[in-house]
Write a protein that holds these residues in place. Structure first.
Motif, PDB file in Angstrom:
ATOM      1  N   GLU A  49      -0.242  12.697  14.669  1.00  0.00           N
ATOM      2  CA  GLU A  49      -0.932  13.923  13.935  1.00  0.00           C
ATOM      3  C   GLU A  49       0.047  14.661  13.251  1.00  0.00           C
ATOM      4  O   GLU A  49       1.315  14.342  13.627  1.00  0.00           O
ATOM      5  CB  GLU A  49      -1.479  14.870  15.186  1.00  0.00           C
ATOM      6  CG  GLU A  49      -2.713  14.127  16.015  1.00  0.00           C
ATOM      7  CD  GLU A  49      -3.071  15.312  16.956  1.00  0.00           C
ATOM      8  OE1 GLU A  49      -2.485  16.178  17.288  1.00  0.00           O
ATOM      9  OE2 GLU A  49      -4.104  14.829  17.663  1.00  0.00           O
ATOM     10  N   GLY A  50      -0.251  15.111  12.078  1.00  0.00           N
ATOM     11  CA  GLY A  50       0.482  16.067  11.358  1.00  0.00           C
ATOM     12  C   GLY A  50       1.530  15.274  10.447  1.00  0.00           C
ATOM     13  O   GLY A  50       2.262  16.101   9.589  1.00  0.00           O
ATOM     14  N   TYR A  51       1.457  14.001  10.247  1.00  0.00           N
ATOM     15  CA  TYR A  51       2.129  13.330   9.308  1.00  0.00           C
ATOM     16  C   TYR A  51       1.332  13.106   8.033  1.00  0.00           C
ATOM     17  O   TYR A  51       0.429  12.757   7.779  1.00  0.00           O
ATOM     18  CB  TYR A  51       2.660  12.090   9.944  1.00  0.00           C
ATOM     19  CG  TYR A  51       3.406  11.200   8.859  1.00  0.00           C
ATOM     20  CD1 TYR A  51       4.721  11.244   8.622  1.00  0.00           C
ATOM     21  CD2 TYR A  51       2.731   9.833   8.551  1.00  0.00           C
ATOM     22  CE1 TYR A  51       5.377  10.571   8.052  1.00  0.00           C
ATOM     23  CE2 TYR A  51       3.621   9.203   7.418  1.00  0.00           C
ATOM     24  CZ  TYR A  51       4.844   9.493   7.323  1.00  0.00           C
ATOM     25  OH  TYR A  51       5.328   8.462   6.456  1.00  0.00           O
ATOM     26  N   THR A  52       2.333  13.160   6.993  1.00  0.00           N
ATOM     27  CA  THR A  52       1.990  12.785   5.676  1.00  0.00           C
ATOM     28  C   THR A  52       3.075  11.832   5.083  1.00  0.00           C
ATOM     29  O   THR A  52       4.085  11.963   5.568  1.00  0.00           O
ATOM     30  CB  THR A  52       1.715  13.791   4.591  1.00  0.00           C
ATOM     31  OG1 THR A  52       2.863  14.355   4.248  1.00  0.00           O
ATOM     32  CG2 THR A  52       0.675  14.751   5.163  1.00  0.00           C
ATOM     33  N   HIS A  53       2.957  11.121   4.059  1.00  0.00           N
ATOM     34  CA  HIS A  53       4.162  10.428   3.475  1.00  0.00           C
ATOM     35  C   HIS A  53       5.125  11.246   2.476  1.00  0.00           C
ATOM     36  O   HIS A  53       5.965  10.815   2.139  1.00  0.00           O
ATOM     37  CB  HIS A  53       3.571   9.330   2.422  1.00  0.00           C
ATOM     38  CG  HIS A  53       2.745   8.378   3.063  1.00  0.00           C
ATOM     39  ND1 HIS A  53       1.223   8.140   3.237  1.00  0.00           N
ATOM     40  CD2 HIS A  53       3.347   7.062   3.776  1.00  0.00           C
ATOM     41  CE1 HIS A  53       1.048   7.176   3.837  1.00  0.00           C
ATOM     42  NE2 HIS A  53       2.207   6.389   4.338  1.00  0.00           N
TER      43      HIS A  53
ATOM     44  N   ILE B 247       4.847  17.293  13.479  1.00  0.00           N
ATOM     45  CA  ILE B 247       4.427  15.821  13.855  1.00  0.00           C
ATOM     46  C   ILE B 247       4.489  15.501  15.115  1.00  0.00           C
ATOM     47  O   ILE B 247       5.337  15.622  15.841  1.00  0.00           O
ATOM     48  CB  ILE B 247       5.474  14.768  13.006  1.00  0.00           C
ATOM     49  CG1 ILE B 247       5.220  15.230  11.203  1.00  0.00           C
ATOM     50  CG2 ILE B 247       5.072  13.461  13.160  1.00  0.00           C
ATOM     51  CD1 ILE B 247       6.372  14.704  10.707  1.00  0.00           C
ATOM     52  N   ILE B 248       3.288  14.926  15.563  1.00  0.00           N
ATOM     53  CA  ILE B 248       3.046  14.283  16.971  1.00  0.00           C
ATOM     54  C   ILE B 248       2.992  12.991  16.749  1.00  0.00           C
ATOM     55  O   ILE B 248       2.038  12.459  16.392  1.00  0.00           O
ATOM     56  CB  ILE B 248       1.676  14.911  17.752  1.00  0.00           C
ATOM     57  CG1 ILE B 248       1.999  16.397  17.580  1.00  0.00           C
ATOM     58  CG2 ILE B 248       1.678  14.318  18.823  1.00  0.00           C
ATOM     59  CD1 ILE B 248       0.554  17.089  18.197  1.00  0.00           C
ATOM     60  N   THR B 249       3.981  12.061  17.629  1.00  0.00           N
ATOM     61  CA  THR B 249       3.959  10.547  17.465  1.00  0.00           C
ATOM     62  C   THR B 249       2.701  10.147  18.182  1.00  0.00           C
ATOM     63  O   THR B 249       2.121  10.717  19.083  1.00  0.00           O
ATOM     64  CB  THR B 249       5.137  10.106  17.954  1.00  0.00           C
ATOM     65  OG1 THR B 249       5.270  10.282  19.281  1.00  0.00           O
ATOM     66  CG2 THR B 249       6.334  10.636  17.071  1.00  0.00           C
ATOM     67  N   ALA B 250       2.484   8.908  17.932  1.00  0.00           N
ATOM     68  CA  ALA B 250       1.156   8.432  18.640  1.00  0.00           C
ATOM     69  C   ALA B 250       1.514   8.267  20.092  1.00  0.00           C
ATOM     70  O   ALA B 250       0.966   8.261  21.128  1.00  0.00           O
ATOM     71  CB  ALA B 250       0.912   6.946  18.005  1.00  0.00           C
TER      72      ALA B 250
ATOM     73  N   THR C  32       4.067   3.421   7.121  1.00  0.00           N
ATOM     74  CA  THR C  32       4.173   3.297   8.561  1.00  0.00           C
ATOM     75  C   THR C  32       4.426   1.901   9.224  1.00  0.00           C
ATOM     76  O   THR C  32       3.734   1.156   8.678  1.00  0.00           O
ATOM     77  CB  THR C  32       3.635   4.355   9.487  1.00  0.00           C
ATOM     78  OG1 THR C  32       2.169   3.915   9.396  1.00  0.00           O
ATOM     79  CG2 THR C  32       3.611   5.697   8.726  1.00  0.00           C
ATOM     80  N   MET C  33       4.673   1.904  10.359  1.00  0.00           N
ATOM     81  CA  MET C  33       4.652   0.678  11.223  1.00  0.00           C
ATOM     82  C   MET C  33       2.986   0.188  11.233  1.00  0.00           C
ATOM     83  O   MET C  33       2.640  -1.063  11.028  1.00  0.00           O
ATOM     84  CB  MET C  33       5.256   0.662  12.442  1.00  0.00           C
ATOM     85  CG  MET C  33       6.880   0.582  12.429  1.00  0.00           C
ATOM     86  SD  MET C  33       7.134  -1.419  11.953  1.00  0.00           S
ATOM     87  CE  MET C  33       8.837  -1.558  12.645  1.00  0.00           C
ATOM     88  N   ALA C  34       2.551   0.992  11.700  1.00  0.00           N
ATOM     89  CA  ALA C  34       0.869   0.724  11.767  1.00  0.00           C
ATOM     90  C   ALA C  34       0.310   0.369  10.492  1.00  0.00           C
ATOM     91  O   ALA C  34      -0.634  -0.496  10.265  1.00  0.00           O
ATOM     92  CB  ALA C  34       0.156   2.003  12.414  1.00  0.00           C
TER      93      ALA C  34
ATOM     94  N   TYR D  87      -4.457   0.251   2.806  1.00  0.00           N
ATOM     95  CA  TYR D  87      -4.012   0.048   4.261  1.00  0.00           C
ATOM     96  C   TYR D  87      -3.473   1.434   4.813  1.00  0.00           C
ATOM     97  O   TYR D  87      -2.784   1.611   5.798  1.00  0.00           O
ATOM     98  CB  TYR D  87      -3.003  -0.792   4.259  1.00  0.00           C
ATOM     99  CG  TYR D  87      -3.325  -2.297   4.113  1.00  0.00           C
ATOM    100  CD1 TYR D  87      -4.564  -3.023   4.659  1.00  0.00           C
ATOM    101  CD2 TYR D  87      -3.010  -2.950   2.894  1.00  0.00           C
ATOM    102  CE1 TYR D  87      -4.843  -4.067   4.026  1.00  0.00           C
ATOM    103  CE2 TYR D  87      -3.357  -4.187   2.407  1.00  0.00           C
ATOM    104  CZ  TYR D  87      -4.560  -4.748   3.098  1.00  0.00           C
ATOM    105  OH  TYR D  87      -4.933  -5.859   2.550  1.00  0.00           O
ATOM    106  N   LEU D  88      -3.321   2.368   3.971  1.00  0.00           N
ATOM    107  CA  LEU D  88      -2.860   3.883   4.249  1.00  0.00           C
ATOM    108  C   LEU D  88      -3.751   4.621   5.357  1.00  0.00           C
ATOM    109  O   LEU D  88      -4.838   4.420   5.084  1.00  0.00           O
ATOM    110  CB  LEU D  88      -2.472   4.671   3.208  1.00  0.00           C
ATOM    111  CG  LEU D  88      -1.448   4.207   1.968  1.00  0.00           C
ATOM    112  CD1 LEU D  88      -1.344   4.894   0.955  1.00  0.00           C
ATOM    113  CD2 LEU D  88      -0.223   3.943   2.766  1.00  0.00           C
ATOM    114  N   LEU D  89      -3.174   5.143   6.238  1.00  0.00           N
ATOM    115  CA  LEU D  89      -3.909   5.799   7.383  1.00  0.00           C
ATOM    116  C   LEU D  89      -3.576   7.292   7.218  1.00  0.00           C
ATOM    117  O   LEU D  89      -3.965   8.127   7.978  1.00  0.00           O
ATOM    118  CB  LEU D  89      -3.127   5.414   8.576  1.00  0.00           C
ATOM    119  CG  LEU D  89      -3.401   3.970   8.898  1.00  0.00           C
ATOM    120  CD1 LEU D  89      -2.520   3.763  10.370  1.00  0.00           C
ATOM    121  CD2 LEU D  89      -4.954   3.642   9.310  1.00  0.00           C
ATOM    122  N   TYR D  90      -2.415   7.865   6.437  1.00  0.00           N
ATOM    123  CA  TYR D  90      -2.155   9.184   5.986  1.00  0.00           C
ATOM    124  C   TYR D  90      -2.148   9.535   4.628  1.00  0.00           C
ATOM    125  O   TYR D  90      -2.038   8.621   3.825  1.00  0.00           O
ATOM    126  CB  TYR D  90      -0.791   9.478   6.956  1.00  0.00           C
ATOM    127  CG  TYR D  90      -0.542   8.769   7.964  1.00  0.00           C
ATOM    128  CD1 TYR D  90      -1.085   9.551   9.219  1.00  0.00           C
ATOM    129  CD2 TYR D  90      -0.006   7.475   8.290  1.00  0.00           C
ATOM    130  CE1 TYR D  90      -1.112   8.869  10.568  1.00  0.00           C
ATOM    131  CE2 TYR D  90       0.007   7.062   9.550  1.00  0.00           C
ATOM    132  CZ  TYR D  90      -0.598   7.750  10.600  1.00  0.00           C
ATOM    133  OH  TYR D  90      -0.238   7.272  11.964  1.00  0.00           O
TER     134      TYR D  90
END
Length: 417
Positions: free
Chosen positions: A248-252, A50-53, A220-222, A413-416
């Motif tokens: 990058e690399g994140y899922t719920h 996981i790569i944070t923003a 997530t916050m976003a 609203y999901l991004l992942y």
């Protein structure tokens, strides 16, 4: 008598606290107002890591240069593996940061729960720090004077009553009212696989529950920022100009161990996973371990002596829990430090049985709940149901159809994945 695995009496006053966390530029888009501008993530197979923003610096740093920047950050706002704060890293990259804003627990995350935090000047950078957990929760027009863009970069834990999402609401509202864009640097939700609990009744709206969502929201916050915008929850229905930088690399379903404690009393990964369930004891006469080395991982009360072997004694720990419930009293109850918290991912549900079992065991039921319980759970029904002896399945049945409607709303609203 219920056997316990460990008998413990706190003898020290210390609390171990954690160390103070390639892409394309953010672009304007023609997406509906409910959605924000986002930085695209490679559509190929997601990387294992996981790569944070915040760590995707090249995806957003050019959008900050040449502008006067305000940052809503705390000790979790880090870049890289060396624990460097985002503000320090961005200053070195030539970003003109003019002001820092801090949430509950302060910019450095060293204020106890509920402690009011004053404005200050950061000794490291010399920047003014505006507290959003002191005189006011919402930035004023004067606070934002001269700011061209705000950046929000804070680690959340996915519970409605964890106040960082309330601070997000007020920052979005202030930015909308003052025509200032807000960039959200997204971070994982360590409890992103749990969507559960009663939907908050607006009658119990407070800083620990501002929106009609369940206790554990799985966003997530976003994603949450997009929901606030899209559902028009800001004052007078205003909408914030959001600019979102994705991970990058994140899922719920991702397992994510936080590199930095998000607040003084969430001091282990176990406490973070238990938090949405055990925090319900904040609305009772019980201690949930504030004032010990293991907050949110135990629950007990002096009147349960003889019913439980496990015991602990809360004490004052300045800056962590100044005046914890049941301070100085030996409490008897349950020890969840070795509880298999992976069950939350398997079931996607909170644990209600701990609260229900403690109510049944408590001798003076009229004094079990306190006034804070209604704000915490966001509904009058749960207390009534427990007092009436309803089963867990009966209680959960009343959470529908609200929970299903929330999940449907959330999906927009999901991004992942």
């Amino acid at each position: 008598m219920i056997p316990a695995t460990i008998f413990l009496r706190l003898a020290t006053t210390g609390m171990l606290l954690g160390a103070t966390t390639c892409g394309q530029p953010v672009t304007e888009s023609s997406k509906p107002a409910a959605k924000a501008d986002t930085v695209a993530v490679n559509k190929q197979q997601a990387p294992a890591k996981i790569i944070t923003a915040a760590d995707r610096t090249e995806a957003y740093v050019d959008q900050l240069k040449g502008k006067n920047i305000g940052m809503l950050i705390n000790q979790t706002s880090i870049i890289g593996t060396d624990g460097k704060l985002t503000v320090d890293s961005l200053l070195k990259r030539g970003v003109s940061i003019k002001k820092i804003f801090g949430p509950e627990h302060g910019f450095r995350g060293n204020a106890a729960n509920g402690a009011k935090v004053g404005d200050e000047v950061d000794q490291s950078t010399g920047l003014p720090v505006v507290s959003l957990y002191g005189k006011h929760y919402k930035p004023t027009a004067d606070d934002l004077k001269g700011i061209d863009m705000m950046v929000f970069d804070i680690q959340d834990v996915g519970a409605r009553f964890y106040t960082y999402i309330s601070t997000l609401h007020y920052v979005m509202e202030a930015c909308a009212e003052n025509n200032i864009p807000l960039m959200v640097l997204d971070r994982p939700n360590p409890n992103g696989f749990v969507i559960d609990g009663p939907i908050m009744d607006p009658a119990y709206k407070s800083f620990v529950g501002m929106h009609p969502i369940p206790i554990s929201h799985g966003m997530t916050m976003a994603e949450y920022a997009q929901m606030i915008n899209g559902e028009k929850w800001l004052n007078n229905g205003v909408q914030c100009n959001l600019k979102i930088v994705k991970m990058e690399g994140y899922t719920h379903q991702s397992d994510y161990t936080l590199p930095v404690h998000p607040s003084p009393n969430l001091n282990t990964q176990q406490s973070i996973l238990l938090y949405a369930s055990t925090c319900l004891f904040e609305g009772t006469t019980f201690s949930l371990g504030r004032g010990t080395q293991f907050p949110f991982q135990v629950a007990g009360h002096p009147l349960l002596k003889g019913e439980f072997d496990f015991s602990f004694t809360p004490i004052s720990i300045p800056g962590v829990s100044d005046n914890p419930p049941q301070k100085g009293n030996t409490c008897y109850g349950i020890d969840l430090r070795n509880y298999d918290a992976s069950v939350f991912k398997k079931t996607g549900k909170l644990n209600l049985t701990w609260l229900m079992d403690m109510y049944k065991a408590f001798p003076d039921k009229s004094k079990f709940f306190n006034a804070y319980f209604l704000k915490l759970v966001g509904t009058k029904a749960l207390q009534q149901q427990i007092a009436a002896g309803k089963t867990e399945s009966q209680i959960r049945a009343t959470w529908e159809p609200g929970l299903s409607k929330f999940k449907q709303m959330r999906s927009k609203y999901l991004l992942y994945p």
